[in-house]
Scaffold this active site. Structure first.
Site, PDB file in Angstrom:
ATOM      1  N   GLY A  19       0.844  -1.132   0.156  1.00 53.30           N
ATOM      2  CA  GLY A  19      -0.022  -0.029   0.093  1.00 53.30           C
ATOM      3  C   GLY A  19       0.836   1.272   0.053  1.00 53.30           C
TER       4      GLY A  19
ATOM      5  N   THR B  28       1.588   3.262  -2.585  1.00 56.09           N
ATOM      6  CA  THR B  28       1.059   4.226  -3.248  1.00 56.09           C
ATOM      7  C   THR B  28      -0.076   5.019  -2.596  1.00 56.09           C
ATOM      8  OG1 THR B  28      -0.343   2.713  -4.252  1.00 56.09           O
ATOM      9  CG2 THR B  28       1.776   3.029  -5.428  1.00 56.09           C
TER      10      THR B  28
ATOM     11  N   SER C  82      -8.540  -0.867  12.043  1.00 56.24           N
ATOM     12  CA  SER C  82      -9.295   0.339  11.769  1.00 56.24           C
ATOM     13  C   SER C  82     -10.467   0.282  12.986  1.00 56.24           C
ATOM     14  CB  SER C  82      -9.936   0.271  10.516  1.00 56.24           C
ATOM     15  OG  SER C  82     -10.918   1.255  10.391  1.00 56.24           O
TER      16      SER C  82
ATOM     17  N   GLU D 122     -13.227   1.184  12.249  1.00 53.84           N
ATOM     18  CA  GLU D 122     -14.327   0.510  11.434  1.00 53.84           C
ATOM     19  C   GLU D 122     -14.618  -0.639  12.407  1.00 53.84           C
ATOM     20  OE1 GLU D 122     -16.637   1.397   8.860  1.00 53.84           O
ATOM     21  OE2 GLU D 122     -15.908   3.142   9.793  1.00 53.84           O
TER      22      GLU D 122
ATOM     23  N   TYR E 150     -15.904  -4.368   4.680  1.00 53.20           N
ATOM     24  CA  TYR E 150     -14.548  -3.802   5.212  1.00 53.20           C
ATOM     25  C   TYR E 150     -14.369  -3.890   6.674  1.00 53.20           C
ATOM     26  CZ  TYR E 150     -11.052  -0.297   6.212  1.00 53.20           C
ATOM     27  OH  TYR E 150      -9.637   0.191   6.477  1.00 53.20           O
TER      28      TYR E 150
HETATM   29  P1  NAP Z   1      -5.446   4.283   0.479  1.00 53.87           P
HETATM   30  O1  NAP Z   1      -4.996   5.453   0.346  1.00 53.87           O
HETATM   31  O2  NAP Z   1      -6.708   3.896  -0.168  1.00 53.87           O
HETATM   32  O3  NAP Z   1      -4.231   3.243  -0.033  1.00 53.87           O
HETATM   33  C1  NAP Z   1      -4.692   1.769  -0.043  1.00 53.87           C
HETATM   34  C2  NAP Z   1      -3.160   1.117  -0.666  1.00 53.87           C
HETATM   35  O4  NAP Z   1      -3.739  -0.204  -0.976  1.00 53.87           O
HETATM   36  C3  NAP Z   1      -3.009   1.641  -2.012  1.00 53.87           C
HETATM   37  O5  NAP Z   1      -1.606   1.656  -2.286  1.00 53.87           O
HETATM   38  C4  NAP Z   1      -3.600   0.871  -3.097  1.00 53.87           C
HETATM   39  O6  NAP Z   1      -2.882   0.555  -4.281  1.00 53.87           O
HETATM   40  C5  NAP Z   1      -3.419  -0.622  -2.251  1.00 53.87           C
HETATM   41  N1  NAP Z   1      -4.349  -1.529  -2.571  1.00 53.87           N
HETATM   42  C6  NAP Z   1      -5.660  -1.759  -2.622  1.00 53.87           C
HETATM   43  N2  NAP Z   1      -6.080  -2.778  -3.136  1.00 53.87           N
HETATM   44  C7  NAP Z   1      -5.074  -3.362  -3.559  1.00 53.87           C
HETATM   45  C8  NAP Z   1      -4.799  -4.672  -4.116  1.00 53.87           C
HETATM   46  N3  NAP Z   1      -5.836  -5.421  -4.573  1.00 53.87           N
HETATM   47  N4  NAP Z   1      -3.483  -5.176  -4.430  1.00 53.87           N
HETATM   48  C9  NAP Z   1      -2.590  -4.216  -3.881  1.00 53.87           C
HETATM   49  N5  NAP Z   1      -2.784  -3.098  -3.201  1.00 53.87           N
HETATM   50  C10 NAP Z   1      -4.047  -2.782  -3.245  1.00 53.87           C
HETATM   51  O7  NAP Z   1      -5.444   3.901   2.062  1.00 53.87           O
HETATM   52  P2  NAP Z   1      -4.889   4.644   3.412  1.00 53.87           P
HETATM   53  O8  NAP Z   1      -5.655   5.973   3.786  1.00 53.87           O
HETATM   54  O9  NAP Z   1      -3.650   5.079   2.954  1.00 53.87           O
HETATM   55  O10 NAP Z   1      -4.903   3.649   4.462  1.00 53.87           O
HETATM   56  C11 NAP Z   1      -3.933   2.835   4.680  1.00 53.87           C
HETATM   57  C12 NAP Z   1      -4.307   1.494   5.242  1.00 53.87           C
HETATM   58  O11 NAP Z   1      -4.855   1.880   6.483  1.00 53.87           O
HETATM   59  C13 NAP Z   1      -5.714   0.494   4.755  1.00 53.87           C
HETATM   60  O12 NAP Z   1      -5.228  -0.637   4.908  1.00 53.87           O
HETATM   61  C14 NAP Z   1      -6.773   1.085   5.318  1.00 53.87           C
HETATM   62  O13 NAP Z   1      -7.805   0.243   5.324  1.00 53.87           O
HETATM   63  C15 NAP Z   1      -6.116   1.385   6.792  1.00 53.87           C
HETATM   64  N6  NAP Z   1      -6.833   2.460   7.363  1.00 53.87           N
HETATM   65  C16 NAP Z   1      -6.922   3.838   7.091  1.00 53.87           C
HETATM   66  C17 NAP Z   1      -7.481   4.661   7.779  1.00 53.87           C
HETATM   67  C18 NAP Z   1      -7.648   6.134   7.395  1.00 53.87           C
HETATM   68  O14 NAP Z   1      -8.532   6.791   7.907  1.00 53.87           O
HETATM   69  N7  NAP Z   1      -6.936   6.698   6.305  1.00 53.87           N
HETATM   70  C19 NAP Z   1      -7.786   4.536   9.182  1.00 53.87           C
HETATM   71  C20 NAP Z   1      -7.771   3.212   9.664  1.00 53.87           C
HETATM   72  C21 NAP Z   1      -7.178   2.065   8.852  1.00 53.87           C
HETATM   73  P3  NAP Z   1      -3.336   1.331  -5.675  1.00 53.87           P
HETATM   74  O15 NAP Z   1      -2.809   2.633  -5.604  1.00 53.87           O
HETATM   75  O16 NAP Z   1      -2.673   0.272  -6.581  1.00 53.87           O
HETATM   76  O17 NAP Z   1      -4.772   1.376  -5.510  1.00 53.87           O
HETATM   77  O1  F7E Z   2     -16.821   8.558   5.487  1.00 52.82           O
HETATM   78  C1  F7E Z   2     -20.222   9.986   5.709  1.00 52.82           C
HETATM   79  C2  F7E Z   2     -20.057   8.456   5.565  1.00 52.82           C
HETATM   80  O2  F7E Z   2     -15.762   7.448   3.436  1.00 52.82           O
HETATM   81  C3  F7E Z   2     -17.021   9.074   6.659  1.00 52.82           C
HETATM   82  C4  F7E Z   2     -11.356   4.803   5.780  1.00 52.82           C
HETATM   83  O3  F7E Z   2     -10.094   5.479   5.698  1.00 52.82           O
HETATM   84  O4  F7E Z   2     -11.652   5.737   7.840  1.00 52.82           O
HETATM   85  C5  F7E Z   2     -12.482   5.629   6.454  1.00 52.82           C
HETATM   86  O5  F7E Z   2     -13.703   5.124   6.524  1.00 52.82           O
HETATM   87  C6  F7E Z   2     -18.449   9.377   7.098  1.00 52.82           C
HETATM   88  C7  F7E Z   2     -19.151   8.274   6.847  1.00 52.82           C
HETATM   89  O6  F7E Z   2     -14.668   7.522   5.677  1.00 52.82           O
HETATM   90  C8  F7E Z   2     -20.564  11.325   2.215  1.00 52.82           C
HETATM   91  O7  F7E Z   2     -21.409   7.952   5.664  1.00 52.82           O
HETATM   92  C9  F7E Z   2     -21.566  11.330   4.048  1.00 52.82           C
HETATM   93  O8  F7E Z   2     -20.127   8.236   8.235  1.00 52.82           O
HETATM   94  O9  F7E Z   2     -14.776   9.444   4.603  1.00 52.82           O
HETATM   95  P1  F7E Z   2     -15.488   8.182   4.795  1.00 52.82           P
HETATM   96  P2  F7E Z   2     -15.037   6.071   6.455  1.00 52.82           P
HETATM   97  O10 F7E Z   2     -16.155   5.335   6.123  1.00 52.82           O
HETATM   98  O11 F7E Z   2     -15.114   6.652   8.110  1.00 52.82           O
HETATM   99  C10 F7E Z   2     -11.772   4.388   8.352  1.00 52.82           C
HETATM  100  C11 F7E Z   2     -11.213   4.308   9.690  1.00 52.82           C
HETATM  101  C12 F7E Z   2     -11.067   3.340   7.587  1.00 52.82           C
HETATM  102  O12 F7E Z   2     -10.512   2.399   8.176  1.00 52.82           O
HETATM  103  C13 F7E Z   2     -11.391   3.359   6.360  1.00 52.82           C
HETATM  104  O13 F7E Z   2     -10.622   2.679   5.576  1.00 52.82           O
HETATM  105  O14 F7E Z   2     -18.845  10.353   6.329  1.00 52.82           O
HETATM  106  N1  F7E Z   2     -20.519  10.636   4.459  1.00 52.82           N
HETATM  107  N2  F7E Z   2     -21.557  11.999   3.130  1.00 52.82           N
HETATM  108  C14 F7E Z   2     -19.981  10.340   3.387  1.00 52.82           C
HETATM  109  N3  F7E Z   2     -18.801   9.494   3.328  1.00 52.82           N
HETATM  110  C15 F7E Z   2     -18.404   9.573   1.790  1.00 52.82           C
HETATM  111  N4  F7E Z   2     -17.300   8.781   1.353  1.00 52.82           N
HETATM  112  N5  F7E Z   2     -19.219  10.535   0.821  1.00 52.82           N
HETATM  113  C16 F7E Z   2     -20.237  11.188   0.905  1.00 52.82           C
HETATM  114  O15 F7E Z   2     -20.596  11.832  -0.037  1.00 52.82           O
END
Ligand code: NAP
Ligand code: F7E
Length: 325
Positions: free
Chosen positions: A10, A12, A129, A131, A153
């Site tokens: 991940g 990228t 997460s 989540e 997820y």
């Molecule tokens: P992101 O920007 O969506 O990046 C996801 C990464 O996973 C990208 O590098 C993507 O590669 C790669 N990926 C997705 N599907 C793949 C596949 N089938 N094979 C290989 N690579 C794949 O996510 P992020 O926000 O950096 O989050 C990083 C990690 O933390 C994730 O596991 C996410 O679920 C977790 N997380 C995020 C948050 C948050 O708030 N950001 C919170 C809690 C946990 P490509 O560029 O090729 O698509």
């Molecule tokens: O939604 C509400 C939506 O898609 C946040 C991922 O990084 O954090 C992320 O998951 C809230 C939700 O993030 C729109 O219903 C309203 O309640 O930005 P989100 P997420 O679902 O919280 C967790 C910790 C991860 O682990 C995940 O990988 O916003 N919402 N209106 C909307 N959300 C989106 N996307 N688009 C809307 O138009």
């Protein structure tokens, strides 16, 4: 300075880019697993890594293939492995449960299994997460709060968490779980609500758009800055023993508050532009997530510094700057 070698999946993504920068600044040799198509279209698919691309070692492999993961782990022989790759968009997980579960669960299993077989002393980080908490019984949530995920997820992340803990307990692997609450930045993907809002504000301010359609404005999240959260991942792997940690700010805000602040920062009244679209509501929503990072503060010495208001402003400023506003 360290001469350690780190392998990231991940790389990228949002977190992968910040973590790579942090590890390079700590003297690490940084390797990343990318999809083969990324190497064919680097301008687009490696855009978050543009500034550091020449200092990284990228390997094409597929999370769906144990053989390809095994090959890269064998070649790299990492000291630390950060497993960040995932289908990370919760909304999409309702449209395609199968690919979400396959990528997120099998990918984690393949990587853990390869590390155990080839580099059993390698320290492993799993990107868990908030989540996983889903409809939580208590507020705020900490490491002892029961999981009740509300999407495939969330379910896939609970499975990854359990696999990681089991490799620690059954095979003695140094394997840690981060339970990270939402973290954002100007590098956030455009589908996530914060970036959807900041990029729409910039387009509206630039006269390129007149409307922003959103789903549930009343959902509340605990939003921090990604740059700070990746440092917590690294800190987890520097401890004498592996453990699981919640990383959060302890503050929560509604989507509506984010919207109001973002539009206001650009001198706009959101009520003129924002409409609610039922199609964007999720089949099962999580109304409120708020983390308690007391353990991370106590054991890791980690705490967040960037305030919610500053995060919103930074995201809007960056998107406006990109459009010359
Ligand atoms: P992101 O920007 O969506 O990046 C996801 C990464 O996973 C990208 O590098 C993507 O590669 C790669 N990926 C997705 N599907 C793949 C596949 N089938 N094979 C290989 N690579 C794949 O996510 P992020 O926000 O950096 O989050 C990083 C990690 O933390 C994730 O596991 C996410 O679920 C977790 N997380 C995020 C948050 C948050 O708030 N950001 C919170 C809690 C946990 P490509 O560029 O090729 O698509
Ligand atoms: O939604 C509400 C939506 O898609 C946040 C991922 O990084 O954090 C992320 O998951 C809230 C939700 O993030 C729109 O219903 C309203 O309640 O930005 P989100 P997420 O679902 O919280 C967790 C910790 C991860 O682990 C995940 O990988 O916003 N919402 N209106 C909307 N959300 C989106 N996307 N688009 C809307 O138009």
């Amino acid at each position: 300075m360290s001469s350690k070698c780190a392998l990231l999946t991940g790389i990228t993504g949002q977190d992968g880019s910040y973590l790579s920068e942090w590890l390079l600044s700590q003297g690490y040799e940084v390797h990343g697993i990318v999809r083969r198509v990324a190497l064919e279209d680097p301008d687009h698919r490696l855009s978050r890594l543009r500034e550091i691309r020449s200092r990284l070692h990228l390997h094409a492999a597929s999370l769906e293939s144990y053989a390809s993961i095994h090959r890269v782990v064998h070649e790299v022989q990492p000291d630390e492995c950060y497993h960040l790759a995932a289908q990370s968009f919760v909304s999409y997980s309702f449209d395609d449960e199968f690919s979400t579960l396959n990528t997120n669960i099998n990918g984690t299993h393949y990587l853990l299994s390869a590390v155990k077989a080839l580099t059993p002393d390698c320290r492993f980080y799993f990107a868990g997460s908030s989540e996983m908490f889903g409809v939580a019984e208590t507020v705020p949530q900490n490491e002892d709060t029961r999981f009740h995920p509300r999407s495939s997820y969330g379910i896939s992340k609970v499975a990854g968490f359990d696999l990681t803990r089991n490799y620690r307990e059954a095979y003695g692997l140094y394997a840690a779980n981060g339970i990270l609450f939402n973290h954002e930045s100007p590098r956030r993907g455009y589908e996530f609500v914060t970036r959807k809002i900041s990029s729409a504000v910039a387009r509206i301010a630039a006269g390129k758009s007149t409307e922003l359609r959103l789903g549930n404005l009343d959902a509340q999240r605990d939003w921090g800055h990604a740059r700070e959260y990746v440092q917590a991942m690294w800190m987890m792997l520097q401890q004498p023993t592996p453990d699981d940690y919640v990383i959060a700010t302890g503050e929560c805000h509604s989507v509506r508050e984010f919207v109001e602040l973002a539009f206001c920062h650009a001198g706009l009244d959101y009520r003129k532009y924002v409409t609610t679209d039922r199609e964007l509501f999720r089949p099962a929503e999580i109304n409120l997530l708020k983390g308690d990072a007391a353990k991370a503060r106590r054991v890791l010495g980690w705490s967040h510094q960037v305030k919610f208001q500053d995060l919103v402003r930074e995201m809007v400023d960056e998107d406006c700057r990109a459009l010359g506003v």
